[in-house]
Design an enzyme around this catalytic site. Structure first.
Site, PDB file in Angstrom:
ATOM      1  CB  THR A 149      -7.426  -2.394   6.751  1.00  0.00           C
ATOM      2  OG1 THR A 149      -7.138  -1.876   5.466  1.00  0.00           O
ATOM      3  CG2 THR A 149      -8.799  -2.830   7.045  1.00  0.00           C
ATOM      4  CB  VAL A 162       2.542  -0.371   9.582  1.00  0.00           C
ATOM      5  CG1 VAL A 162       3.664   0.746   9.630  1.00  0.00           C
ATOM      6  CG2 VAL A 162       1.615   0.013  10.613  1.00  0.00           C
ATOM      7  CB  ALA A 187     -18.511  -2.403   5.460  1.00  0.00           C
ATOM      8  CB  VAL A 227      -0.999   0.100   1.127  1.00  0.00           C
ATOM      9  CG1 VAL A 227      -1.461   1.257   1.485  1.00  0.00           C
ATOM     10  CG2 VAL A 227      -2.095  -1.034   1.046  1.00  0.00           C
ATOM     11  NE  ARG A 250      -7.271 -20.870 -15.109  1.00  0.00           N
ATOM     12  CZ  ARG A 250      -6.506 -20.700 -16.270  1.00  0.00           C
ATOM     13  NH1 ARG A 250      -5.878 -19.791 -16.726  1.00  0.00           N
ATOM     14  NH2 ARG A 250      -7.093 -21.733 -17.311  1.00  0.00           N
ATOM     15  CE  LYS A 310      -9.849  -1.910   2.981  1.00  0.00           C
ATOM     16  NZ  LYS A 310      -9.335  -1.839   1.321  1.00  0.00           N
ATOM     17  CB  CYS A 359      -6.959  -7.293   2.791  1.00  0.00           C
ATOM     18  SG  CYS A 359      -5.521  -6.356   2.958  1.00  0.00           S
ATOM     19  CB  SER A 380     -12.172 -18.250  -7.733  1.00  0.00           C
ATOM     20  OG  SER A 380     -12.256 -18.312  -6.218  1.00  0.00           O
ATOM     21  CD  GLU A 403      -5.443   3.128  -1.457  1.00  0.00           C
ATOM     22  OE1 GLU A 403      -5.129   4.009  -0.992  1.00  0.00           O
ATOM     23  OE2 GLU A 403      -6.257   2.878  -2.473  1.00  0.00           O
TER      24      GLU A 403
HETATM   25  P1  NAD Z   1       2.915  -4.791   3.700  1.00  0.00           P
HETATM   26  O1  NAD Z   1       3.270  -5.861   4.972  1.00  0.00           O
HETATM   27  O2  NAD Z   1       2.973  -5.061   2.465  1.00  0.00           O
HETATM   28  O3  NAD Z   1       3.814  -3.437   4.056  1.00  0.00           O
HETATM   29  C1  NAD Z   1       3.664  -2.962   5.552  1.00  0.00           C
HETATM   30  C2  NAD Z   1       5.155  -2.310   5.861  1.00  0.00           C
HETATM   31  O4  NAD Z   1       5.117  -1.795   7.105  1.00  0.00           O
HETATM   32  C3  NAD Z   1       6.345  -3.617   5.973  1.00  0.00           C
HETATM   33  O5  NAD Z   1       7.326  -3.096   4.801  1.00  0.00           O
HETATM   34  C4  NAD Z   1       6.920  -3.490   7.103  1.00  0.00           C
HETATM   35  O6  NAD Z   1       8.261  -3.562   7.498  1.00  0.00           O
HETATM   36  C5  NAD Z   1       6.521  -2.031   7.664  1.00  0.00           C
HETATM   37  N1  NAD Z   1       6.422  -1.661   9.021  1.00  0.00           N
HETATM   38  C6  NAD Z   1       5.698  -2.374   9.951  1.00  0.00           C
HETATM   39  N2  NAD Z   1       5.759  -1.716  11.291  1.00  0.00           N
HETATM   40  C7  NAD Z   1       6.758  -0.591  11.086  1.00  0.00           C
HETATM   41  C8  NAD Z   1       6.963   0.447  11.812  1.00  0.00           C
HETATM   42  N3  NAD Z   1       6.657   0.264  13.105  1.00  0.00           N
HETATM   43  N4  NAD Z   1       7.913   1.250  11.428  1.00  0.00           N
HETATM   44  C9  NAD Z   1       8.282   1.268  10.127  1.00  0.00           C
HETATM   45  N5  NAD Z   1       7.891   0.325   9.286  1.00  0.00           N
HETATM   46  C10 NAD Z   1       7.031  -0.451   9.705  1.00  0.00           C
HETATM   47  O7  NAD Z   1       1.541  -4.430   3.979  1.00  0.00           O
HETATM   48  P2  NAD Z   1       0.535  -3.777   3.057  1.00  0.00           P
HETATM   49  O8  NAD Z   1      -0.122  -4.926   2.010  1.00  0.00           O
HETATM   50  O9  NAD Z   1       0.985  -2.623   2.507  1.00  0.00           O
HETATM   51  O10 NAD Z   1      -0.859  -3.581   3.980  1.00  0.00           O
HETATM   52  C11 NAD Z   1      -0.546  -2.320   5.078  1.00  0.00           C
HETATM   53  C12 NAD Z   1      -1.998  -2.053   5.440  1.00  0.00           C
HETATM   54  O11 NAD Z   1      -2.949  -1.679   4.292  1.00  0.00           O
HETATM   55  C13 NAD Z   1      -2.706  -3.045   6.011  1.00  0.00           C
HETATM   56  O12 NAD Z   1      -3.479  -2.454   7.159  1.00  0.00           O
HETATM   57  C14 NAD Z   1      -3.879  -3.743   5.015  1.00  0.00           C
HETATM   58  O13 NAD Z   1      -4.945  -4.384   5.484  1.00  0.00           O
HETATM   59  C15 NAD Z   1      -4.070  -2.389   4.079  1.00  0.00           C
HETATM   60  N6  NAD Z   1      -4.459  -2.601   3.007  1.00  0.00           N
HETATM   61  C16 NAD Z   1      -3.780  -3.386   2.181  1.00  0.00           C
HETATM   62  C17 NAD Z   1      -4.014  -3.520   0.529  1.00  0.00           C
HETATM   63  C18 NAD Z   1      -3.220  -4.441  -0.451  1.00  0.00           C
HETATM   64  O14 NAD Z   1      -3.662  -4.570  -1.460  1.00  0.00           O
HETATM   65  N7  NAD Z   1      -2.208  -5.112   0.193  1.00  0.00           N
HETATM   66  C19 NAD Z   1      -5.197  -2.812   0.150  1.00  0.00           C
HETATM   67  C20 NAD Z   1      -5.790  -1.970   0.851  1.00  0.00           C
HETATM   68  C21 NAD Z   1      -5.314  -1.705   2.326  1.00  0.00           C
HETATM   69  C1  UGA Z   2      -9.114  -6.591  -2.154  1.00  0.00           C
HETATM   70  C2  UGA Z   2     -10.370  -5.462  -2.523  1.00  0.00           C
HETATM   71  O1  UGA Z   2     -10.618  -5.753  -4.071  1.00  0.00           O
HETATM   72  C3  UGA Z   2      -9.589  -4.133  -2.600  1.00  0.00           C
HETATM   73  O2  UGA Z   2     -10.901  -3.127  -2.930  1.00  0.00           O
HETATM   74  C4  UGA Z   2      -9.251  -3.879  -1.090  1.00  0.00           C
HETATM   75  O3  UGA Z   2      -8.441  -2.477  -0.934  1.00  0.00           O
HETATM   76  C5  UGA Z   2      -7.851  -4.780  -0.775  1.00  0.00           C
HETATM   77  O4  UGA Z   2      -8.696  -6.319  -0.815  1.00  0.00           O
HETATM   78  C6  UGA Z   2      -7.268  -4.809   0.546  1.00  0.00           C
HETATM   79  O5  UGA Z   2      -8.151  -4.182   1.431  1.00  0.00           O
HETATM   80  O6  UGA Z   2      -6.461  -5.355   0.718  1.00  0.00           O
HETATM   81  P1  UGA Z   2      -7.294  -7.898  -3.413  1.00  0.00           P
HETATM   82  O7  UGA Z   2      -7.132  -8.593  -2.407  1.00  0.00           O
HETATM   83  O8  UGA Z   2      -5.910  -7.157  -3.557  1.00  0.00           O
HETATM   84  O9  UGA Z   2      -8.015  -6.416  -3.091  1.00  0.00           O
HETATM   85  O10 UGA Z   2      -7.595  -8.281  -4.677  1.00  0.00           O
HETATM   86  P2  UGA Z   2      -9.194  -8.838  -5.300  1.00  0.00           P
HETATM   87  O11 UGA Z   2      -9.168  -8.388  -6.554  1.00  0.00           O
HETATM   88  O12 UGA Z   2     -10.071  -8.245  -4.424  1.00  0.00           O
HETATM   89  O13 UGA Z   2      -9.263 -10.221  -4.982  1.00  0.00           O
HETATM   90  C7  UGA Z   2      -8.943 -10.958  -3.891  1.00  0.00           C
HETATM   91  C8  UGA Z   2      -9.365 -12.487  -4.114  1.00  0.00           C
HETATM   92  O14 UGA Z   2     -10.655 -12.731  -4.567  1.00  0.00           O
HETATM   93  C9  UGA Z   2      -8.062 -13.144  -5.172  1.00  0.00           C
HETATM   94  O15 UGA Z   2      -7.744 -14.240  -4.725  1.00  0.00           O
HETATM   95  C10 UGA Z   2      -9.074 -13.182  -6.429  1.00  0.00           C
HETATM   96  O16 UGA Z   2      -8.989 -14.347  -7.338  1.00  0.00           O
HETATM   97  C11 UGA Z   2     -10.615 -13.629  -5.773  1.00  0.00           C
HETATM   98  N1  UGA Z   2     -11.852 -13.340  -6.513  1.00  0.00           N
HETATM   99  C12 UGA Z   2     -12.015 -12.096  -6.871  1.00  0.00           C
HETATM  100  C13 UGA Z   2     -12.516 -14.317  -6.876  1.00  0.00           C
HETATM  101  O17 UGA Z   2     -12.236 -15.636  -6.492  1.00  0.00           O
HETATM  102  N2  UGA Z   2     -13.722 -14.039  -7.730  1.00  0.00           N
HETATM  103  C14 UGA Z   2     -13.835 -12.618  -8.256  1.00  0.00           C
HETATM  104  O18 UGA Z   2     -14.905 -12.668  -8.849  1.00  0.00           O
HETATM  105  C15 UGA Z   2     -13.082 -11.633  -7.842  1.00  0.00           C
END
Ligand code: NAD
Ligand code: UGA
Length: 448
Positions: free
Chosen positions: A132, A90, A222, A14, A435, A220, A276, A269, A161
């Site tokens: 989140t 983070v 929800a 993120v 798939r 988020k 997440c 799927s 996000e």
């Molecule tokens: P990530 O694990 O990829 O990245 C988190 C980073 O934070 C790591 O590199 C870690 O080293 C660093 N970190 C942790 N504690 C720290 C600290 N105290 N000081 C400095 N760095 C620190 O995680 P992510 O996938 O980017 O997710 C981050 C947040 O965003 C989560 O809450 C997740 O639920 C939310 N989110 C993720 C996605 C996604 O697609 N991955 C989408 C939307 C929201």
């Molecule tokens: C999901 C949400 O789509 C984002 O809006 C959100 O920000 C994010 O989680 C988060 O909070 O981390 P992401 O997990 O990156 O995003 O990817 P998705 O496209 O949502 O797919 C999630 C999983 O559901 C995958 O394994 C995908 O293959 C599966 N999926 C998705 C299905 O099996 N069928 C579908 O119709 C759609």
């Protein structure tokens, strides 16, 4: 209030892409992304084709902004001190121990950020929850900040996000909405406006929604729960299709054409993965129970239960096909990431399905176009709880190219990477397709 310096704590999936896009769109703001993991920061500063995250379009954005107004650094103190606005991006994983283990979000990384911000701040800061978090987390953050630093004013905003991996740059560039939760106080409104002004540089203002902090935090969780619920709904119906000769693709199409339902997120799927969906739903379940809403908790819990059922069901289909015993069978595992176009394997369905196959005697040939061999080995070792060095040598082979897979007894397609499309035409092997693509006589697909 004009923001000139932003600090983002967390250079992950993120923090990295989000700050890259903000830097691209706001060349007058200096953005420093910091992380406790120094090797990750080094990779962000390294060659563009070796960034720590694979995301289509990311390296092009980083190429323009890095060194201009986008910086990656390990100097957390300096970057916090300089910034007027600080994002916390983070990780907030499911707790593994203590109260709420296996369900609630582990906020220790958020709390550590708050303590660092309190420690290093010498001027007023806008602190933004980008991670989140459970509803009412801002209260906890405020408590830490104000008790540990009484000299500066901290204004806390929630700005969750919504990007999805694999389409992060597109999602960030053309967001369906940007959500900002802030306090109704004078300073709260001022901070909200400062953040709105940043996004308004490229997001139409009618897509920037401002709410109170708690609505924003809860929206988020929800949103993710509703998306995952659709996947579990269609996956549950795929099981019924297999019993009745109804076709799940046709069902998805027929259901999705109703504009009140819509066609997205109805693709059957092998089960949803990713870092997440499961963690956020479990967190929601925990919150509902905490507030005494047991029926609501059970409703959402079912989404995760159906997802586990689907992964097990798919693995069992393969085992049943071979008469209940996979000993001596060579199964090609195609795809390790949780979806296509990402190198992220967190909670990938491939990990669970492969584990079941392996523990039922199969030899595995594993291939993924973007997940590194060391990540696959680490997943196997930590999640299957086996010693991979020994096992890999004998029963698991991770290959570099699709063509390195020779003579498997079956393919299990677990991620929808484009390059797996060719498999079906070339070979006469049995294909178990996680798939939702067309059926043929050599194929055992979900829902058919
Ligand atoms: P990530 O694990 O990829 O990245 C988190 C980073 O934070 C790591 O590199 C870690 O080293 C660093 N970190 C942790 N504690 C720290 C600290 N105290 N000081 C400095 N760095 C620190 O995680 P992510 O996938 O980017 O997710 C981050 C947040 O965003 C989560 O809450 C997740 O639920 C939310 N989110 C993720 C996605 C996604 O697609 N991955 C989408 C939307 C929201
Ligand atoms: C999901 C949400 O789509 C984002 O809006 C959100 O920000 C994010 O989680 C988060 O909070 O981390 P992401 O997990 O990156 O995003 O990817 P998705 O496209 O949502 O797919 C999630 C999983 O559901 C995958 O394994 C995908 O293959 C599966 N999926 C998705 C299905 O099996 N069928 C579908 O119709 C759609």
């Amino acid at each position: 209030m004009e923001i000139k310096n932003i600090c983002c704590i967390g250079a992950g999936y993120v923090g990295g892409p989000t700050m890259s896009v903000i830097a691209l769109k706001c060349p007058n703001i200096n953005i420093t992304v910091v992380d406790a993991n120094e090797s990750k920061i080094n990779a962000w500063n390294g060659p563009l084709d070796k960034l720590p995250i694979f995301e289509p379009g990311l390296k092009e954005v980083v190429k323009i902004a890095r060194g201009r107004n986008l910086f990656f650094s390990s100097n957390i103190e300096d970057s916090i001190e300089k910034a007027e606005m600080i994002f916390m991006a983070v990780n907030t994983p499911t707790r593994t121990e203590g109260e709420g283990a296996g369900m609630s979000a582990d906020l220790r990384f958020i709390e550590a950020c708050a303590r660092d911000i309190a420690k290093y701040s010498k001027s007023d800061k806008i602190v933004i929850e980008k991670s989140t978090v459970p509803v009412r987390t801002a209260e906890k953050i405020k408590e830490i900040l104000t008790s540990e630093n009484k000299n500066v004013h901290f204004e806390i905003l929630s700005n969750p996000e919504f990007l999805a991996e694999g389409t992060a740059i597109e999602d960030l560039s053309k967001s369906d909405r940007v959500l900002i939760g802030g306090d109704e106080t004078k300073s709260g409104k001022k901070a909200t406006k400062a953040l709105v002004d940043i996004y308004a540089k490229w997001i139409p203002t009618d897509k920037i929604l401002t709410t109170n902090v708690w609505s924003s935090e809860l929206s988020k969780l929800a949103s993710n729960a509703m998306l995952a619920q659709r996947v579990s709904s269609i996956n549950s119906l795929s099981a019924l299709c297999e019993k009745t000769e109804a076709n799940i693709d046709e069902l998805s199409m027929a259901i999705g054409m109703d504009h009140r339902i819509g066609k997205h997120f109805l693709k059957a799927s092998v089960g949803f993965g990713g870092s997440c969906f499961q963690k956020d739903i479990l967190n929601l379940v925990y919150l509902c129970r905490f507030y005494g809403l047991d029926e609501v908790a059970e409703y959402w819990h079912q989404v995760v239960k159906i997802n586990n059922y689907q992964k097990n069901r798919f693995a069992q289909k393969i085992i049943n096909y071979f008469g209940g015993n996979l000993t001596g069978k060579k199964i090609a595992i195609l795809g390790w990431s949780f979806k296509a176009n990402t190198n992220d394997s967190r909670e990938s369905a491939a990990i669970k399905v492969s584990e079941i196959l392996f523990k039922n005697g199969a030899n595995l040939l594993i291939y993924d176009p973007k997940v590194q061999k060391k990540t696959i080995l680490n997943d196997i070792e930590t999640l299957w709880k086996i010693r991979s060095e020994d096992t890999v040598r004998e029963k698991i082979n991770i290959v570099e190219k699709l063509n390195d897979i020779k003579q498997p007894d079956a393919y299990a397609i677990l991620t929808e990477w484009d390059e797996f499309q060719t498999i079906e035409n070339k070979e006469s092997k049995i294909i178990f397709d996680g798939r939702n693509i067309n059926n043929n006589k050599n194929k055992v697909s979900i829902g058919k």
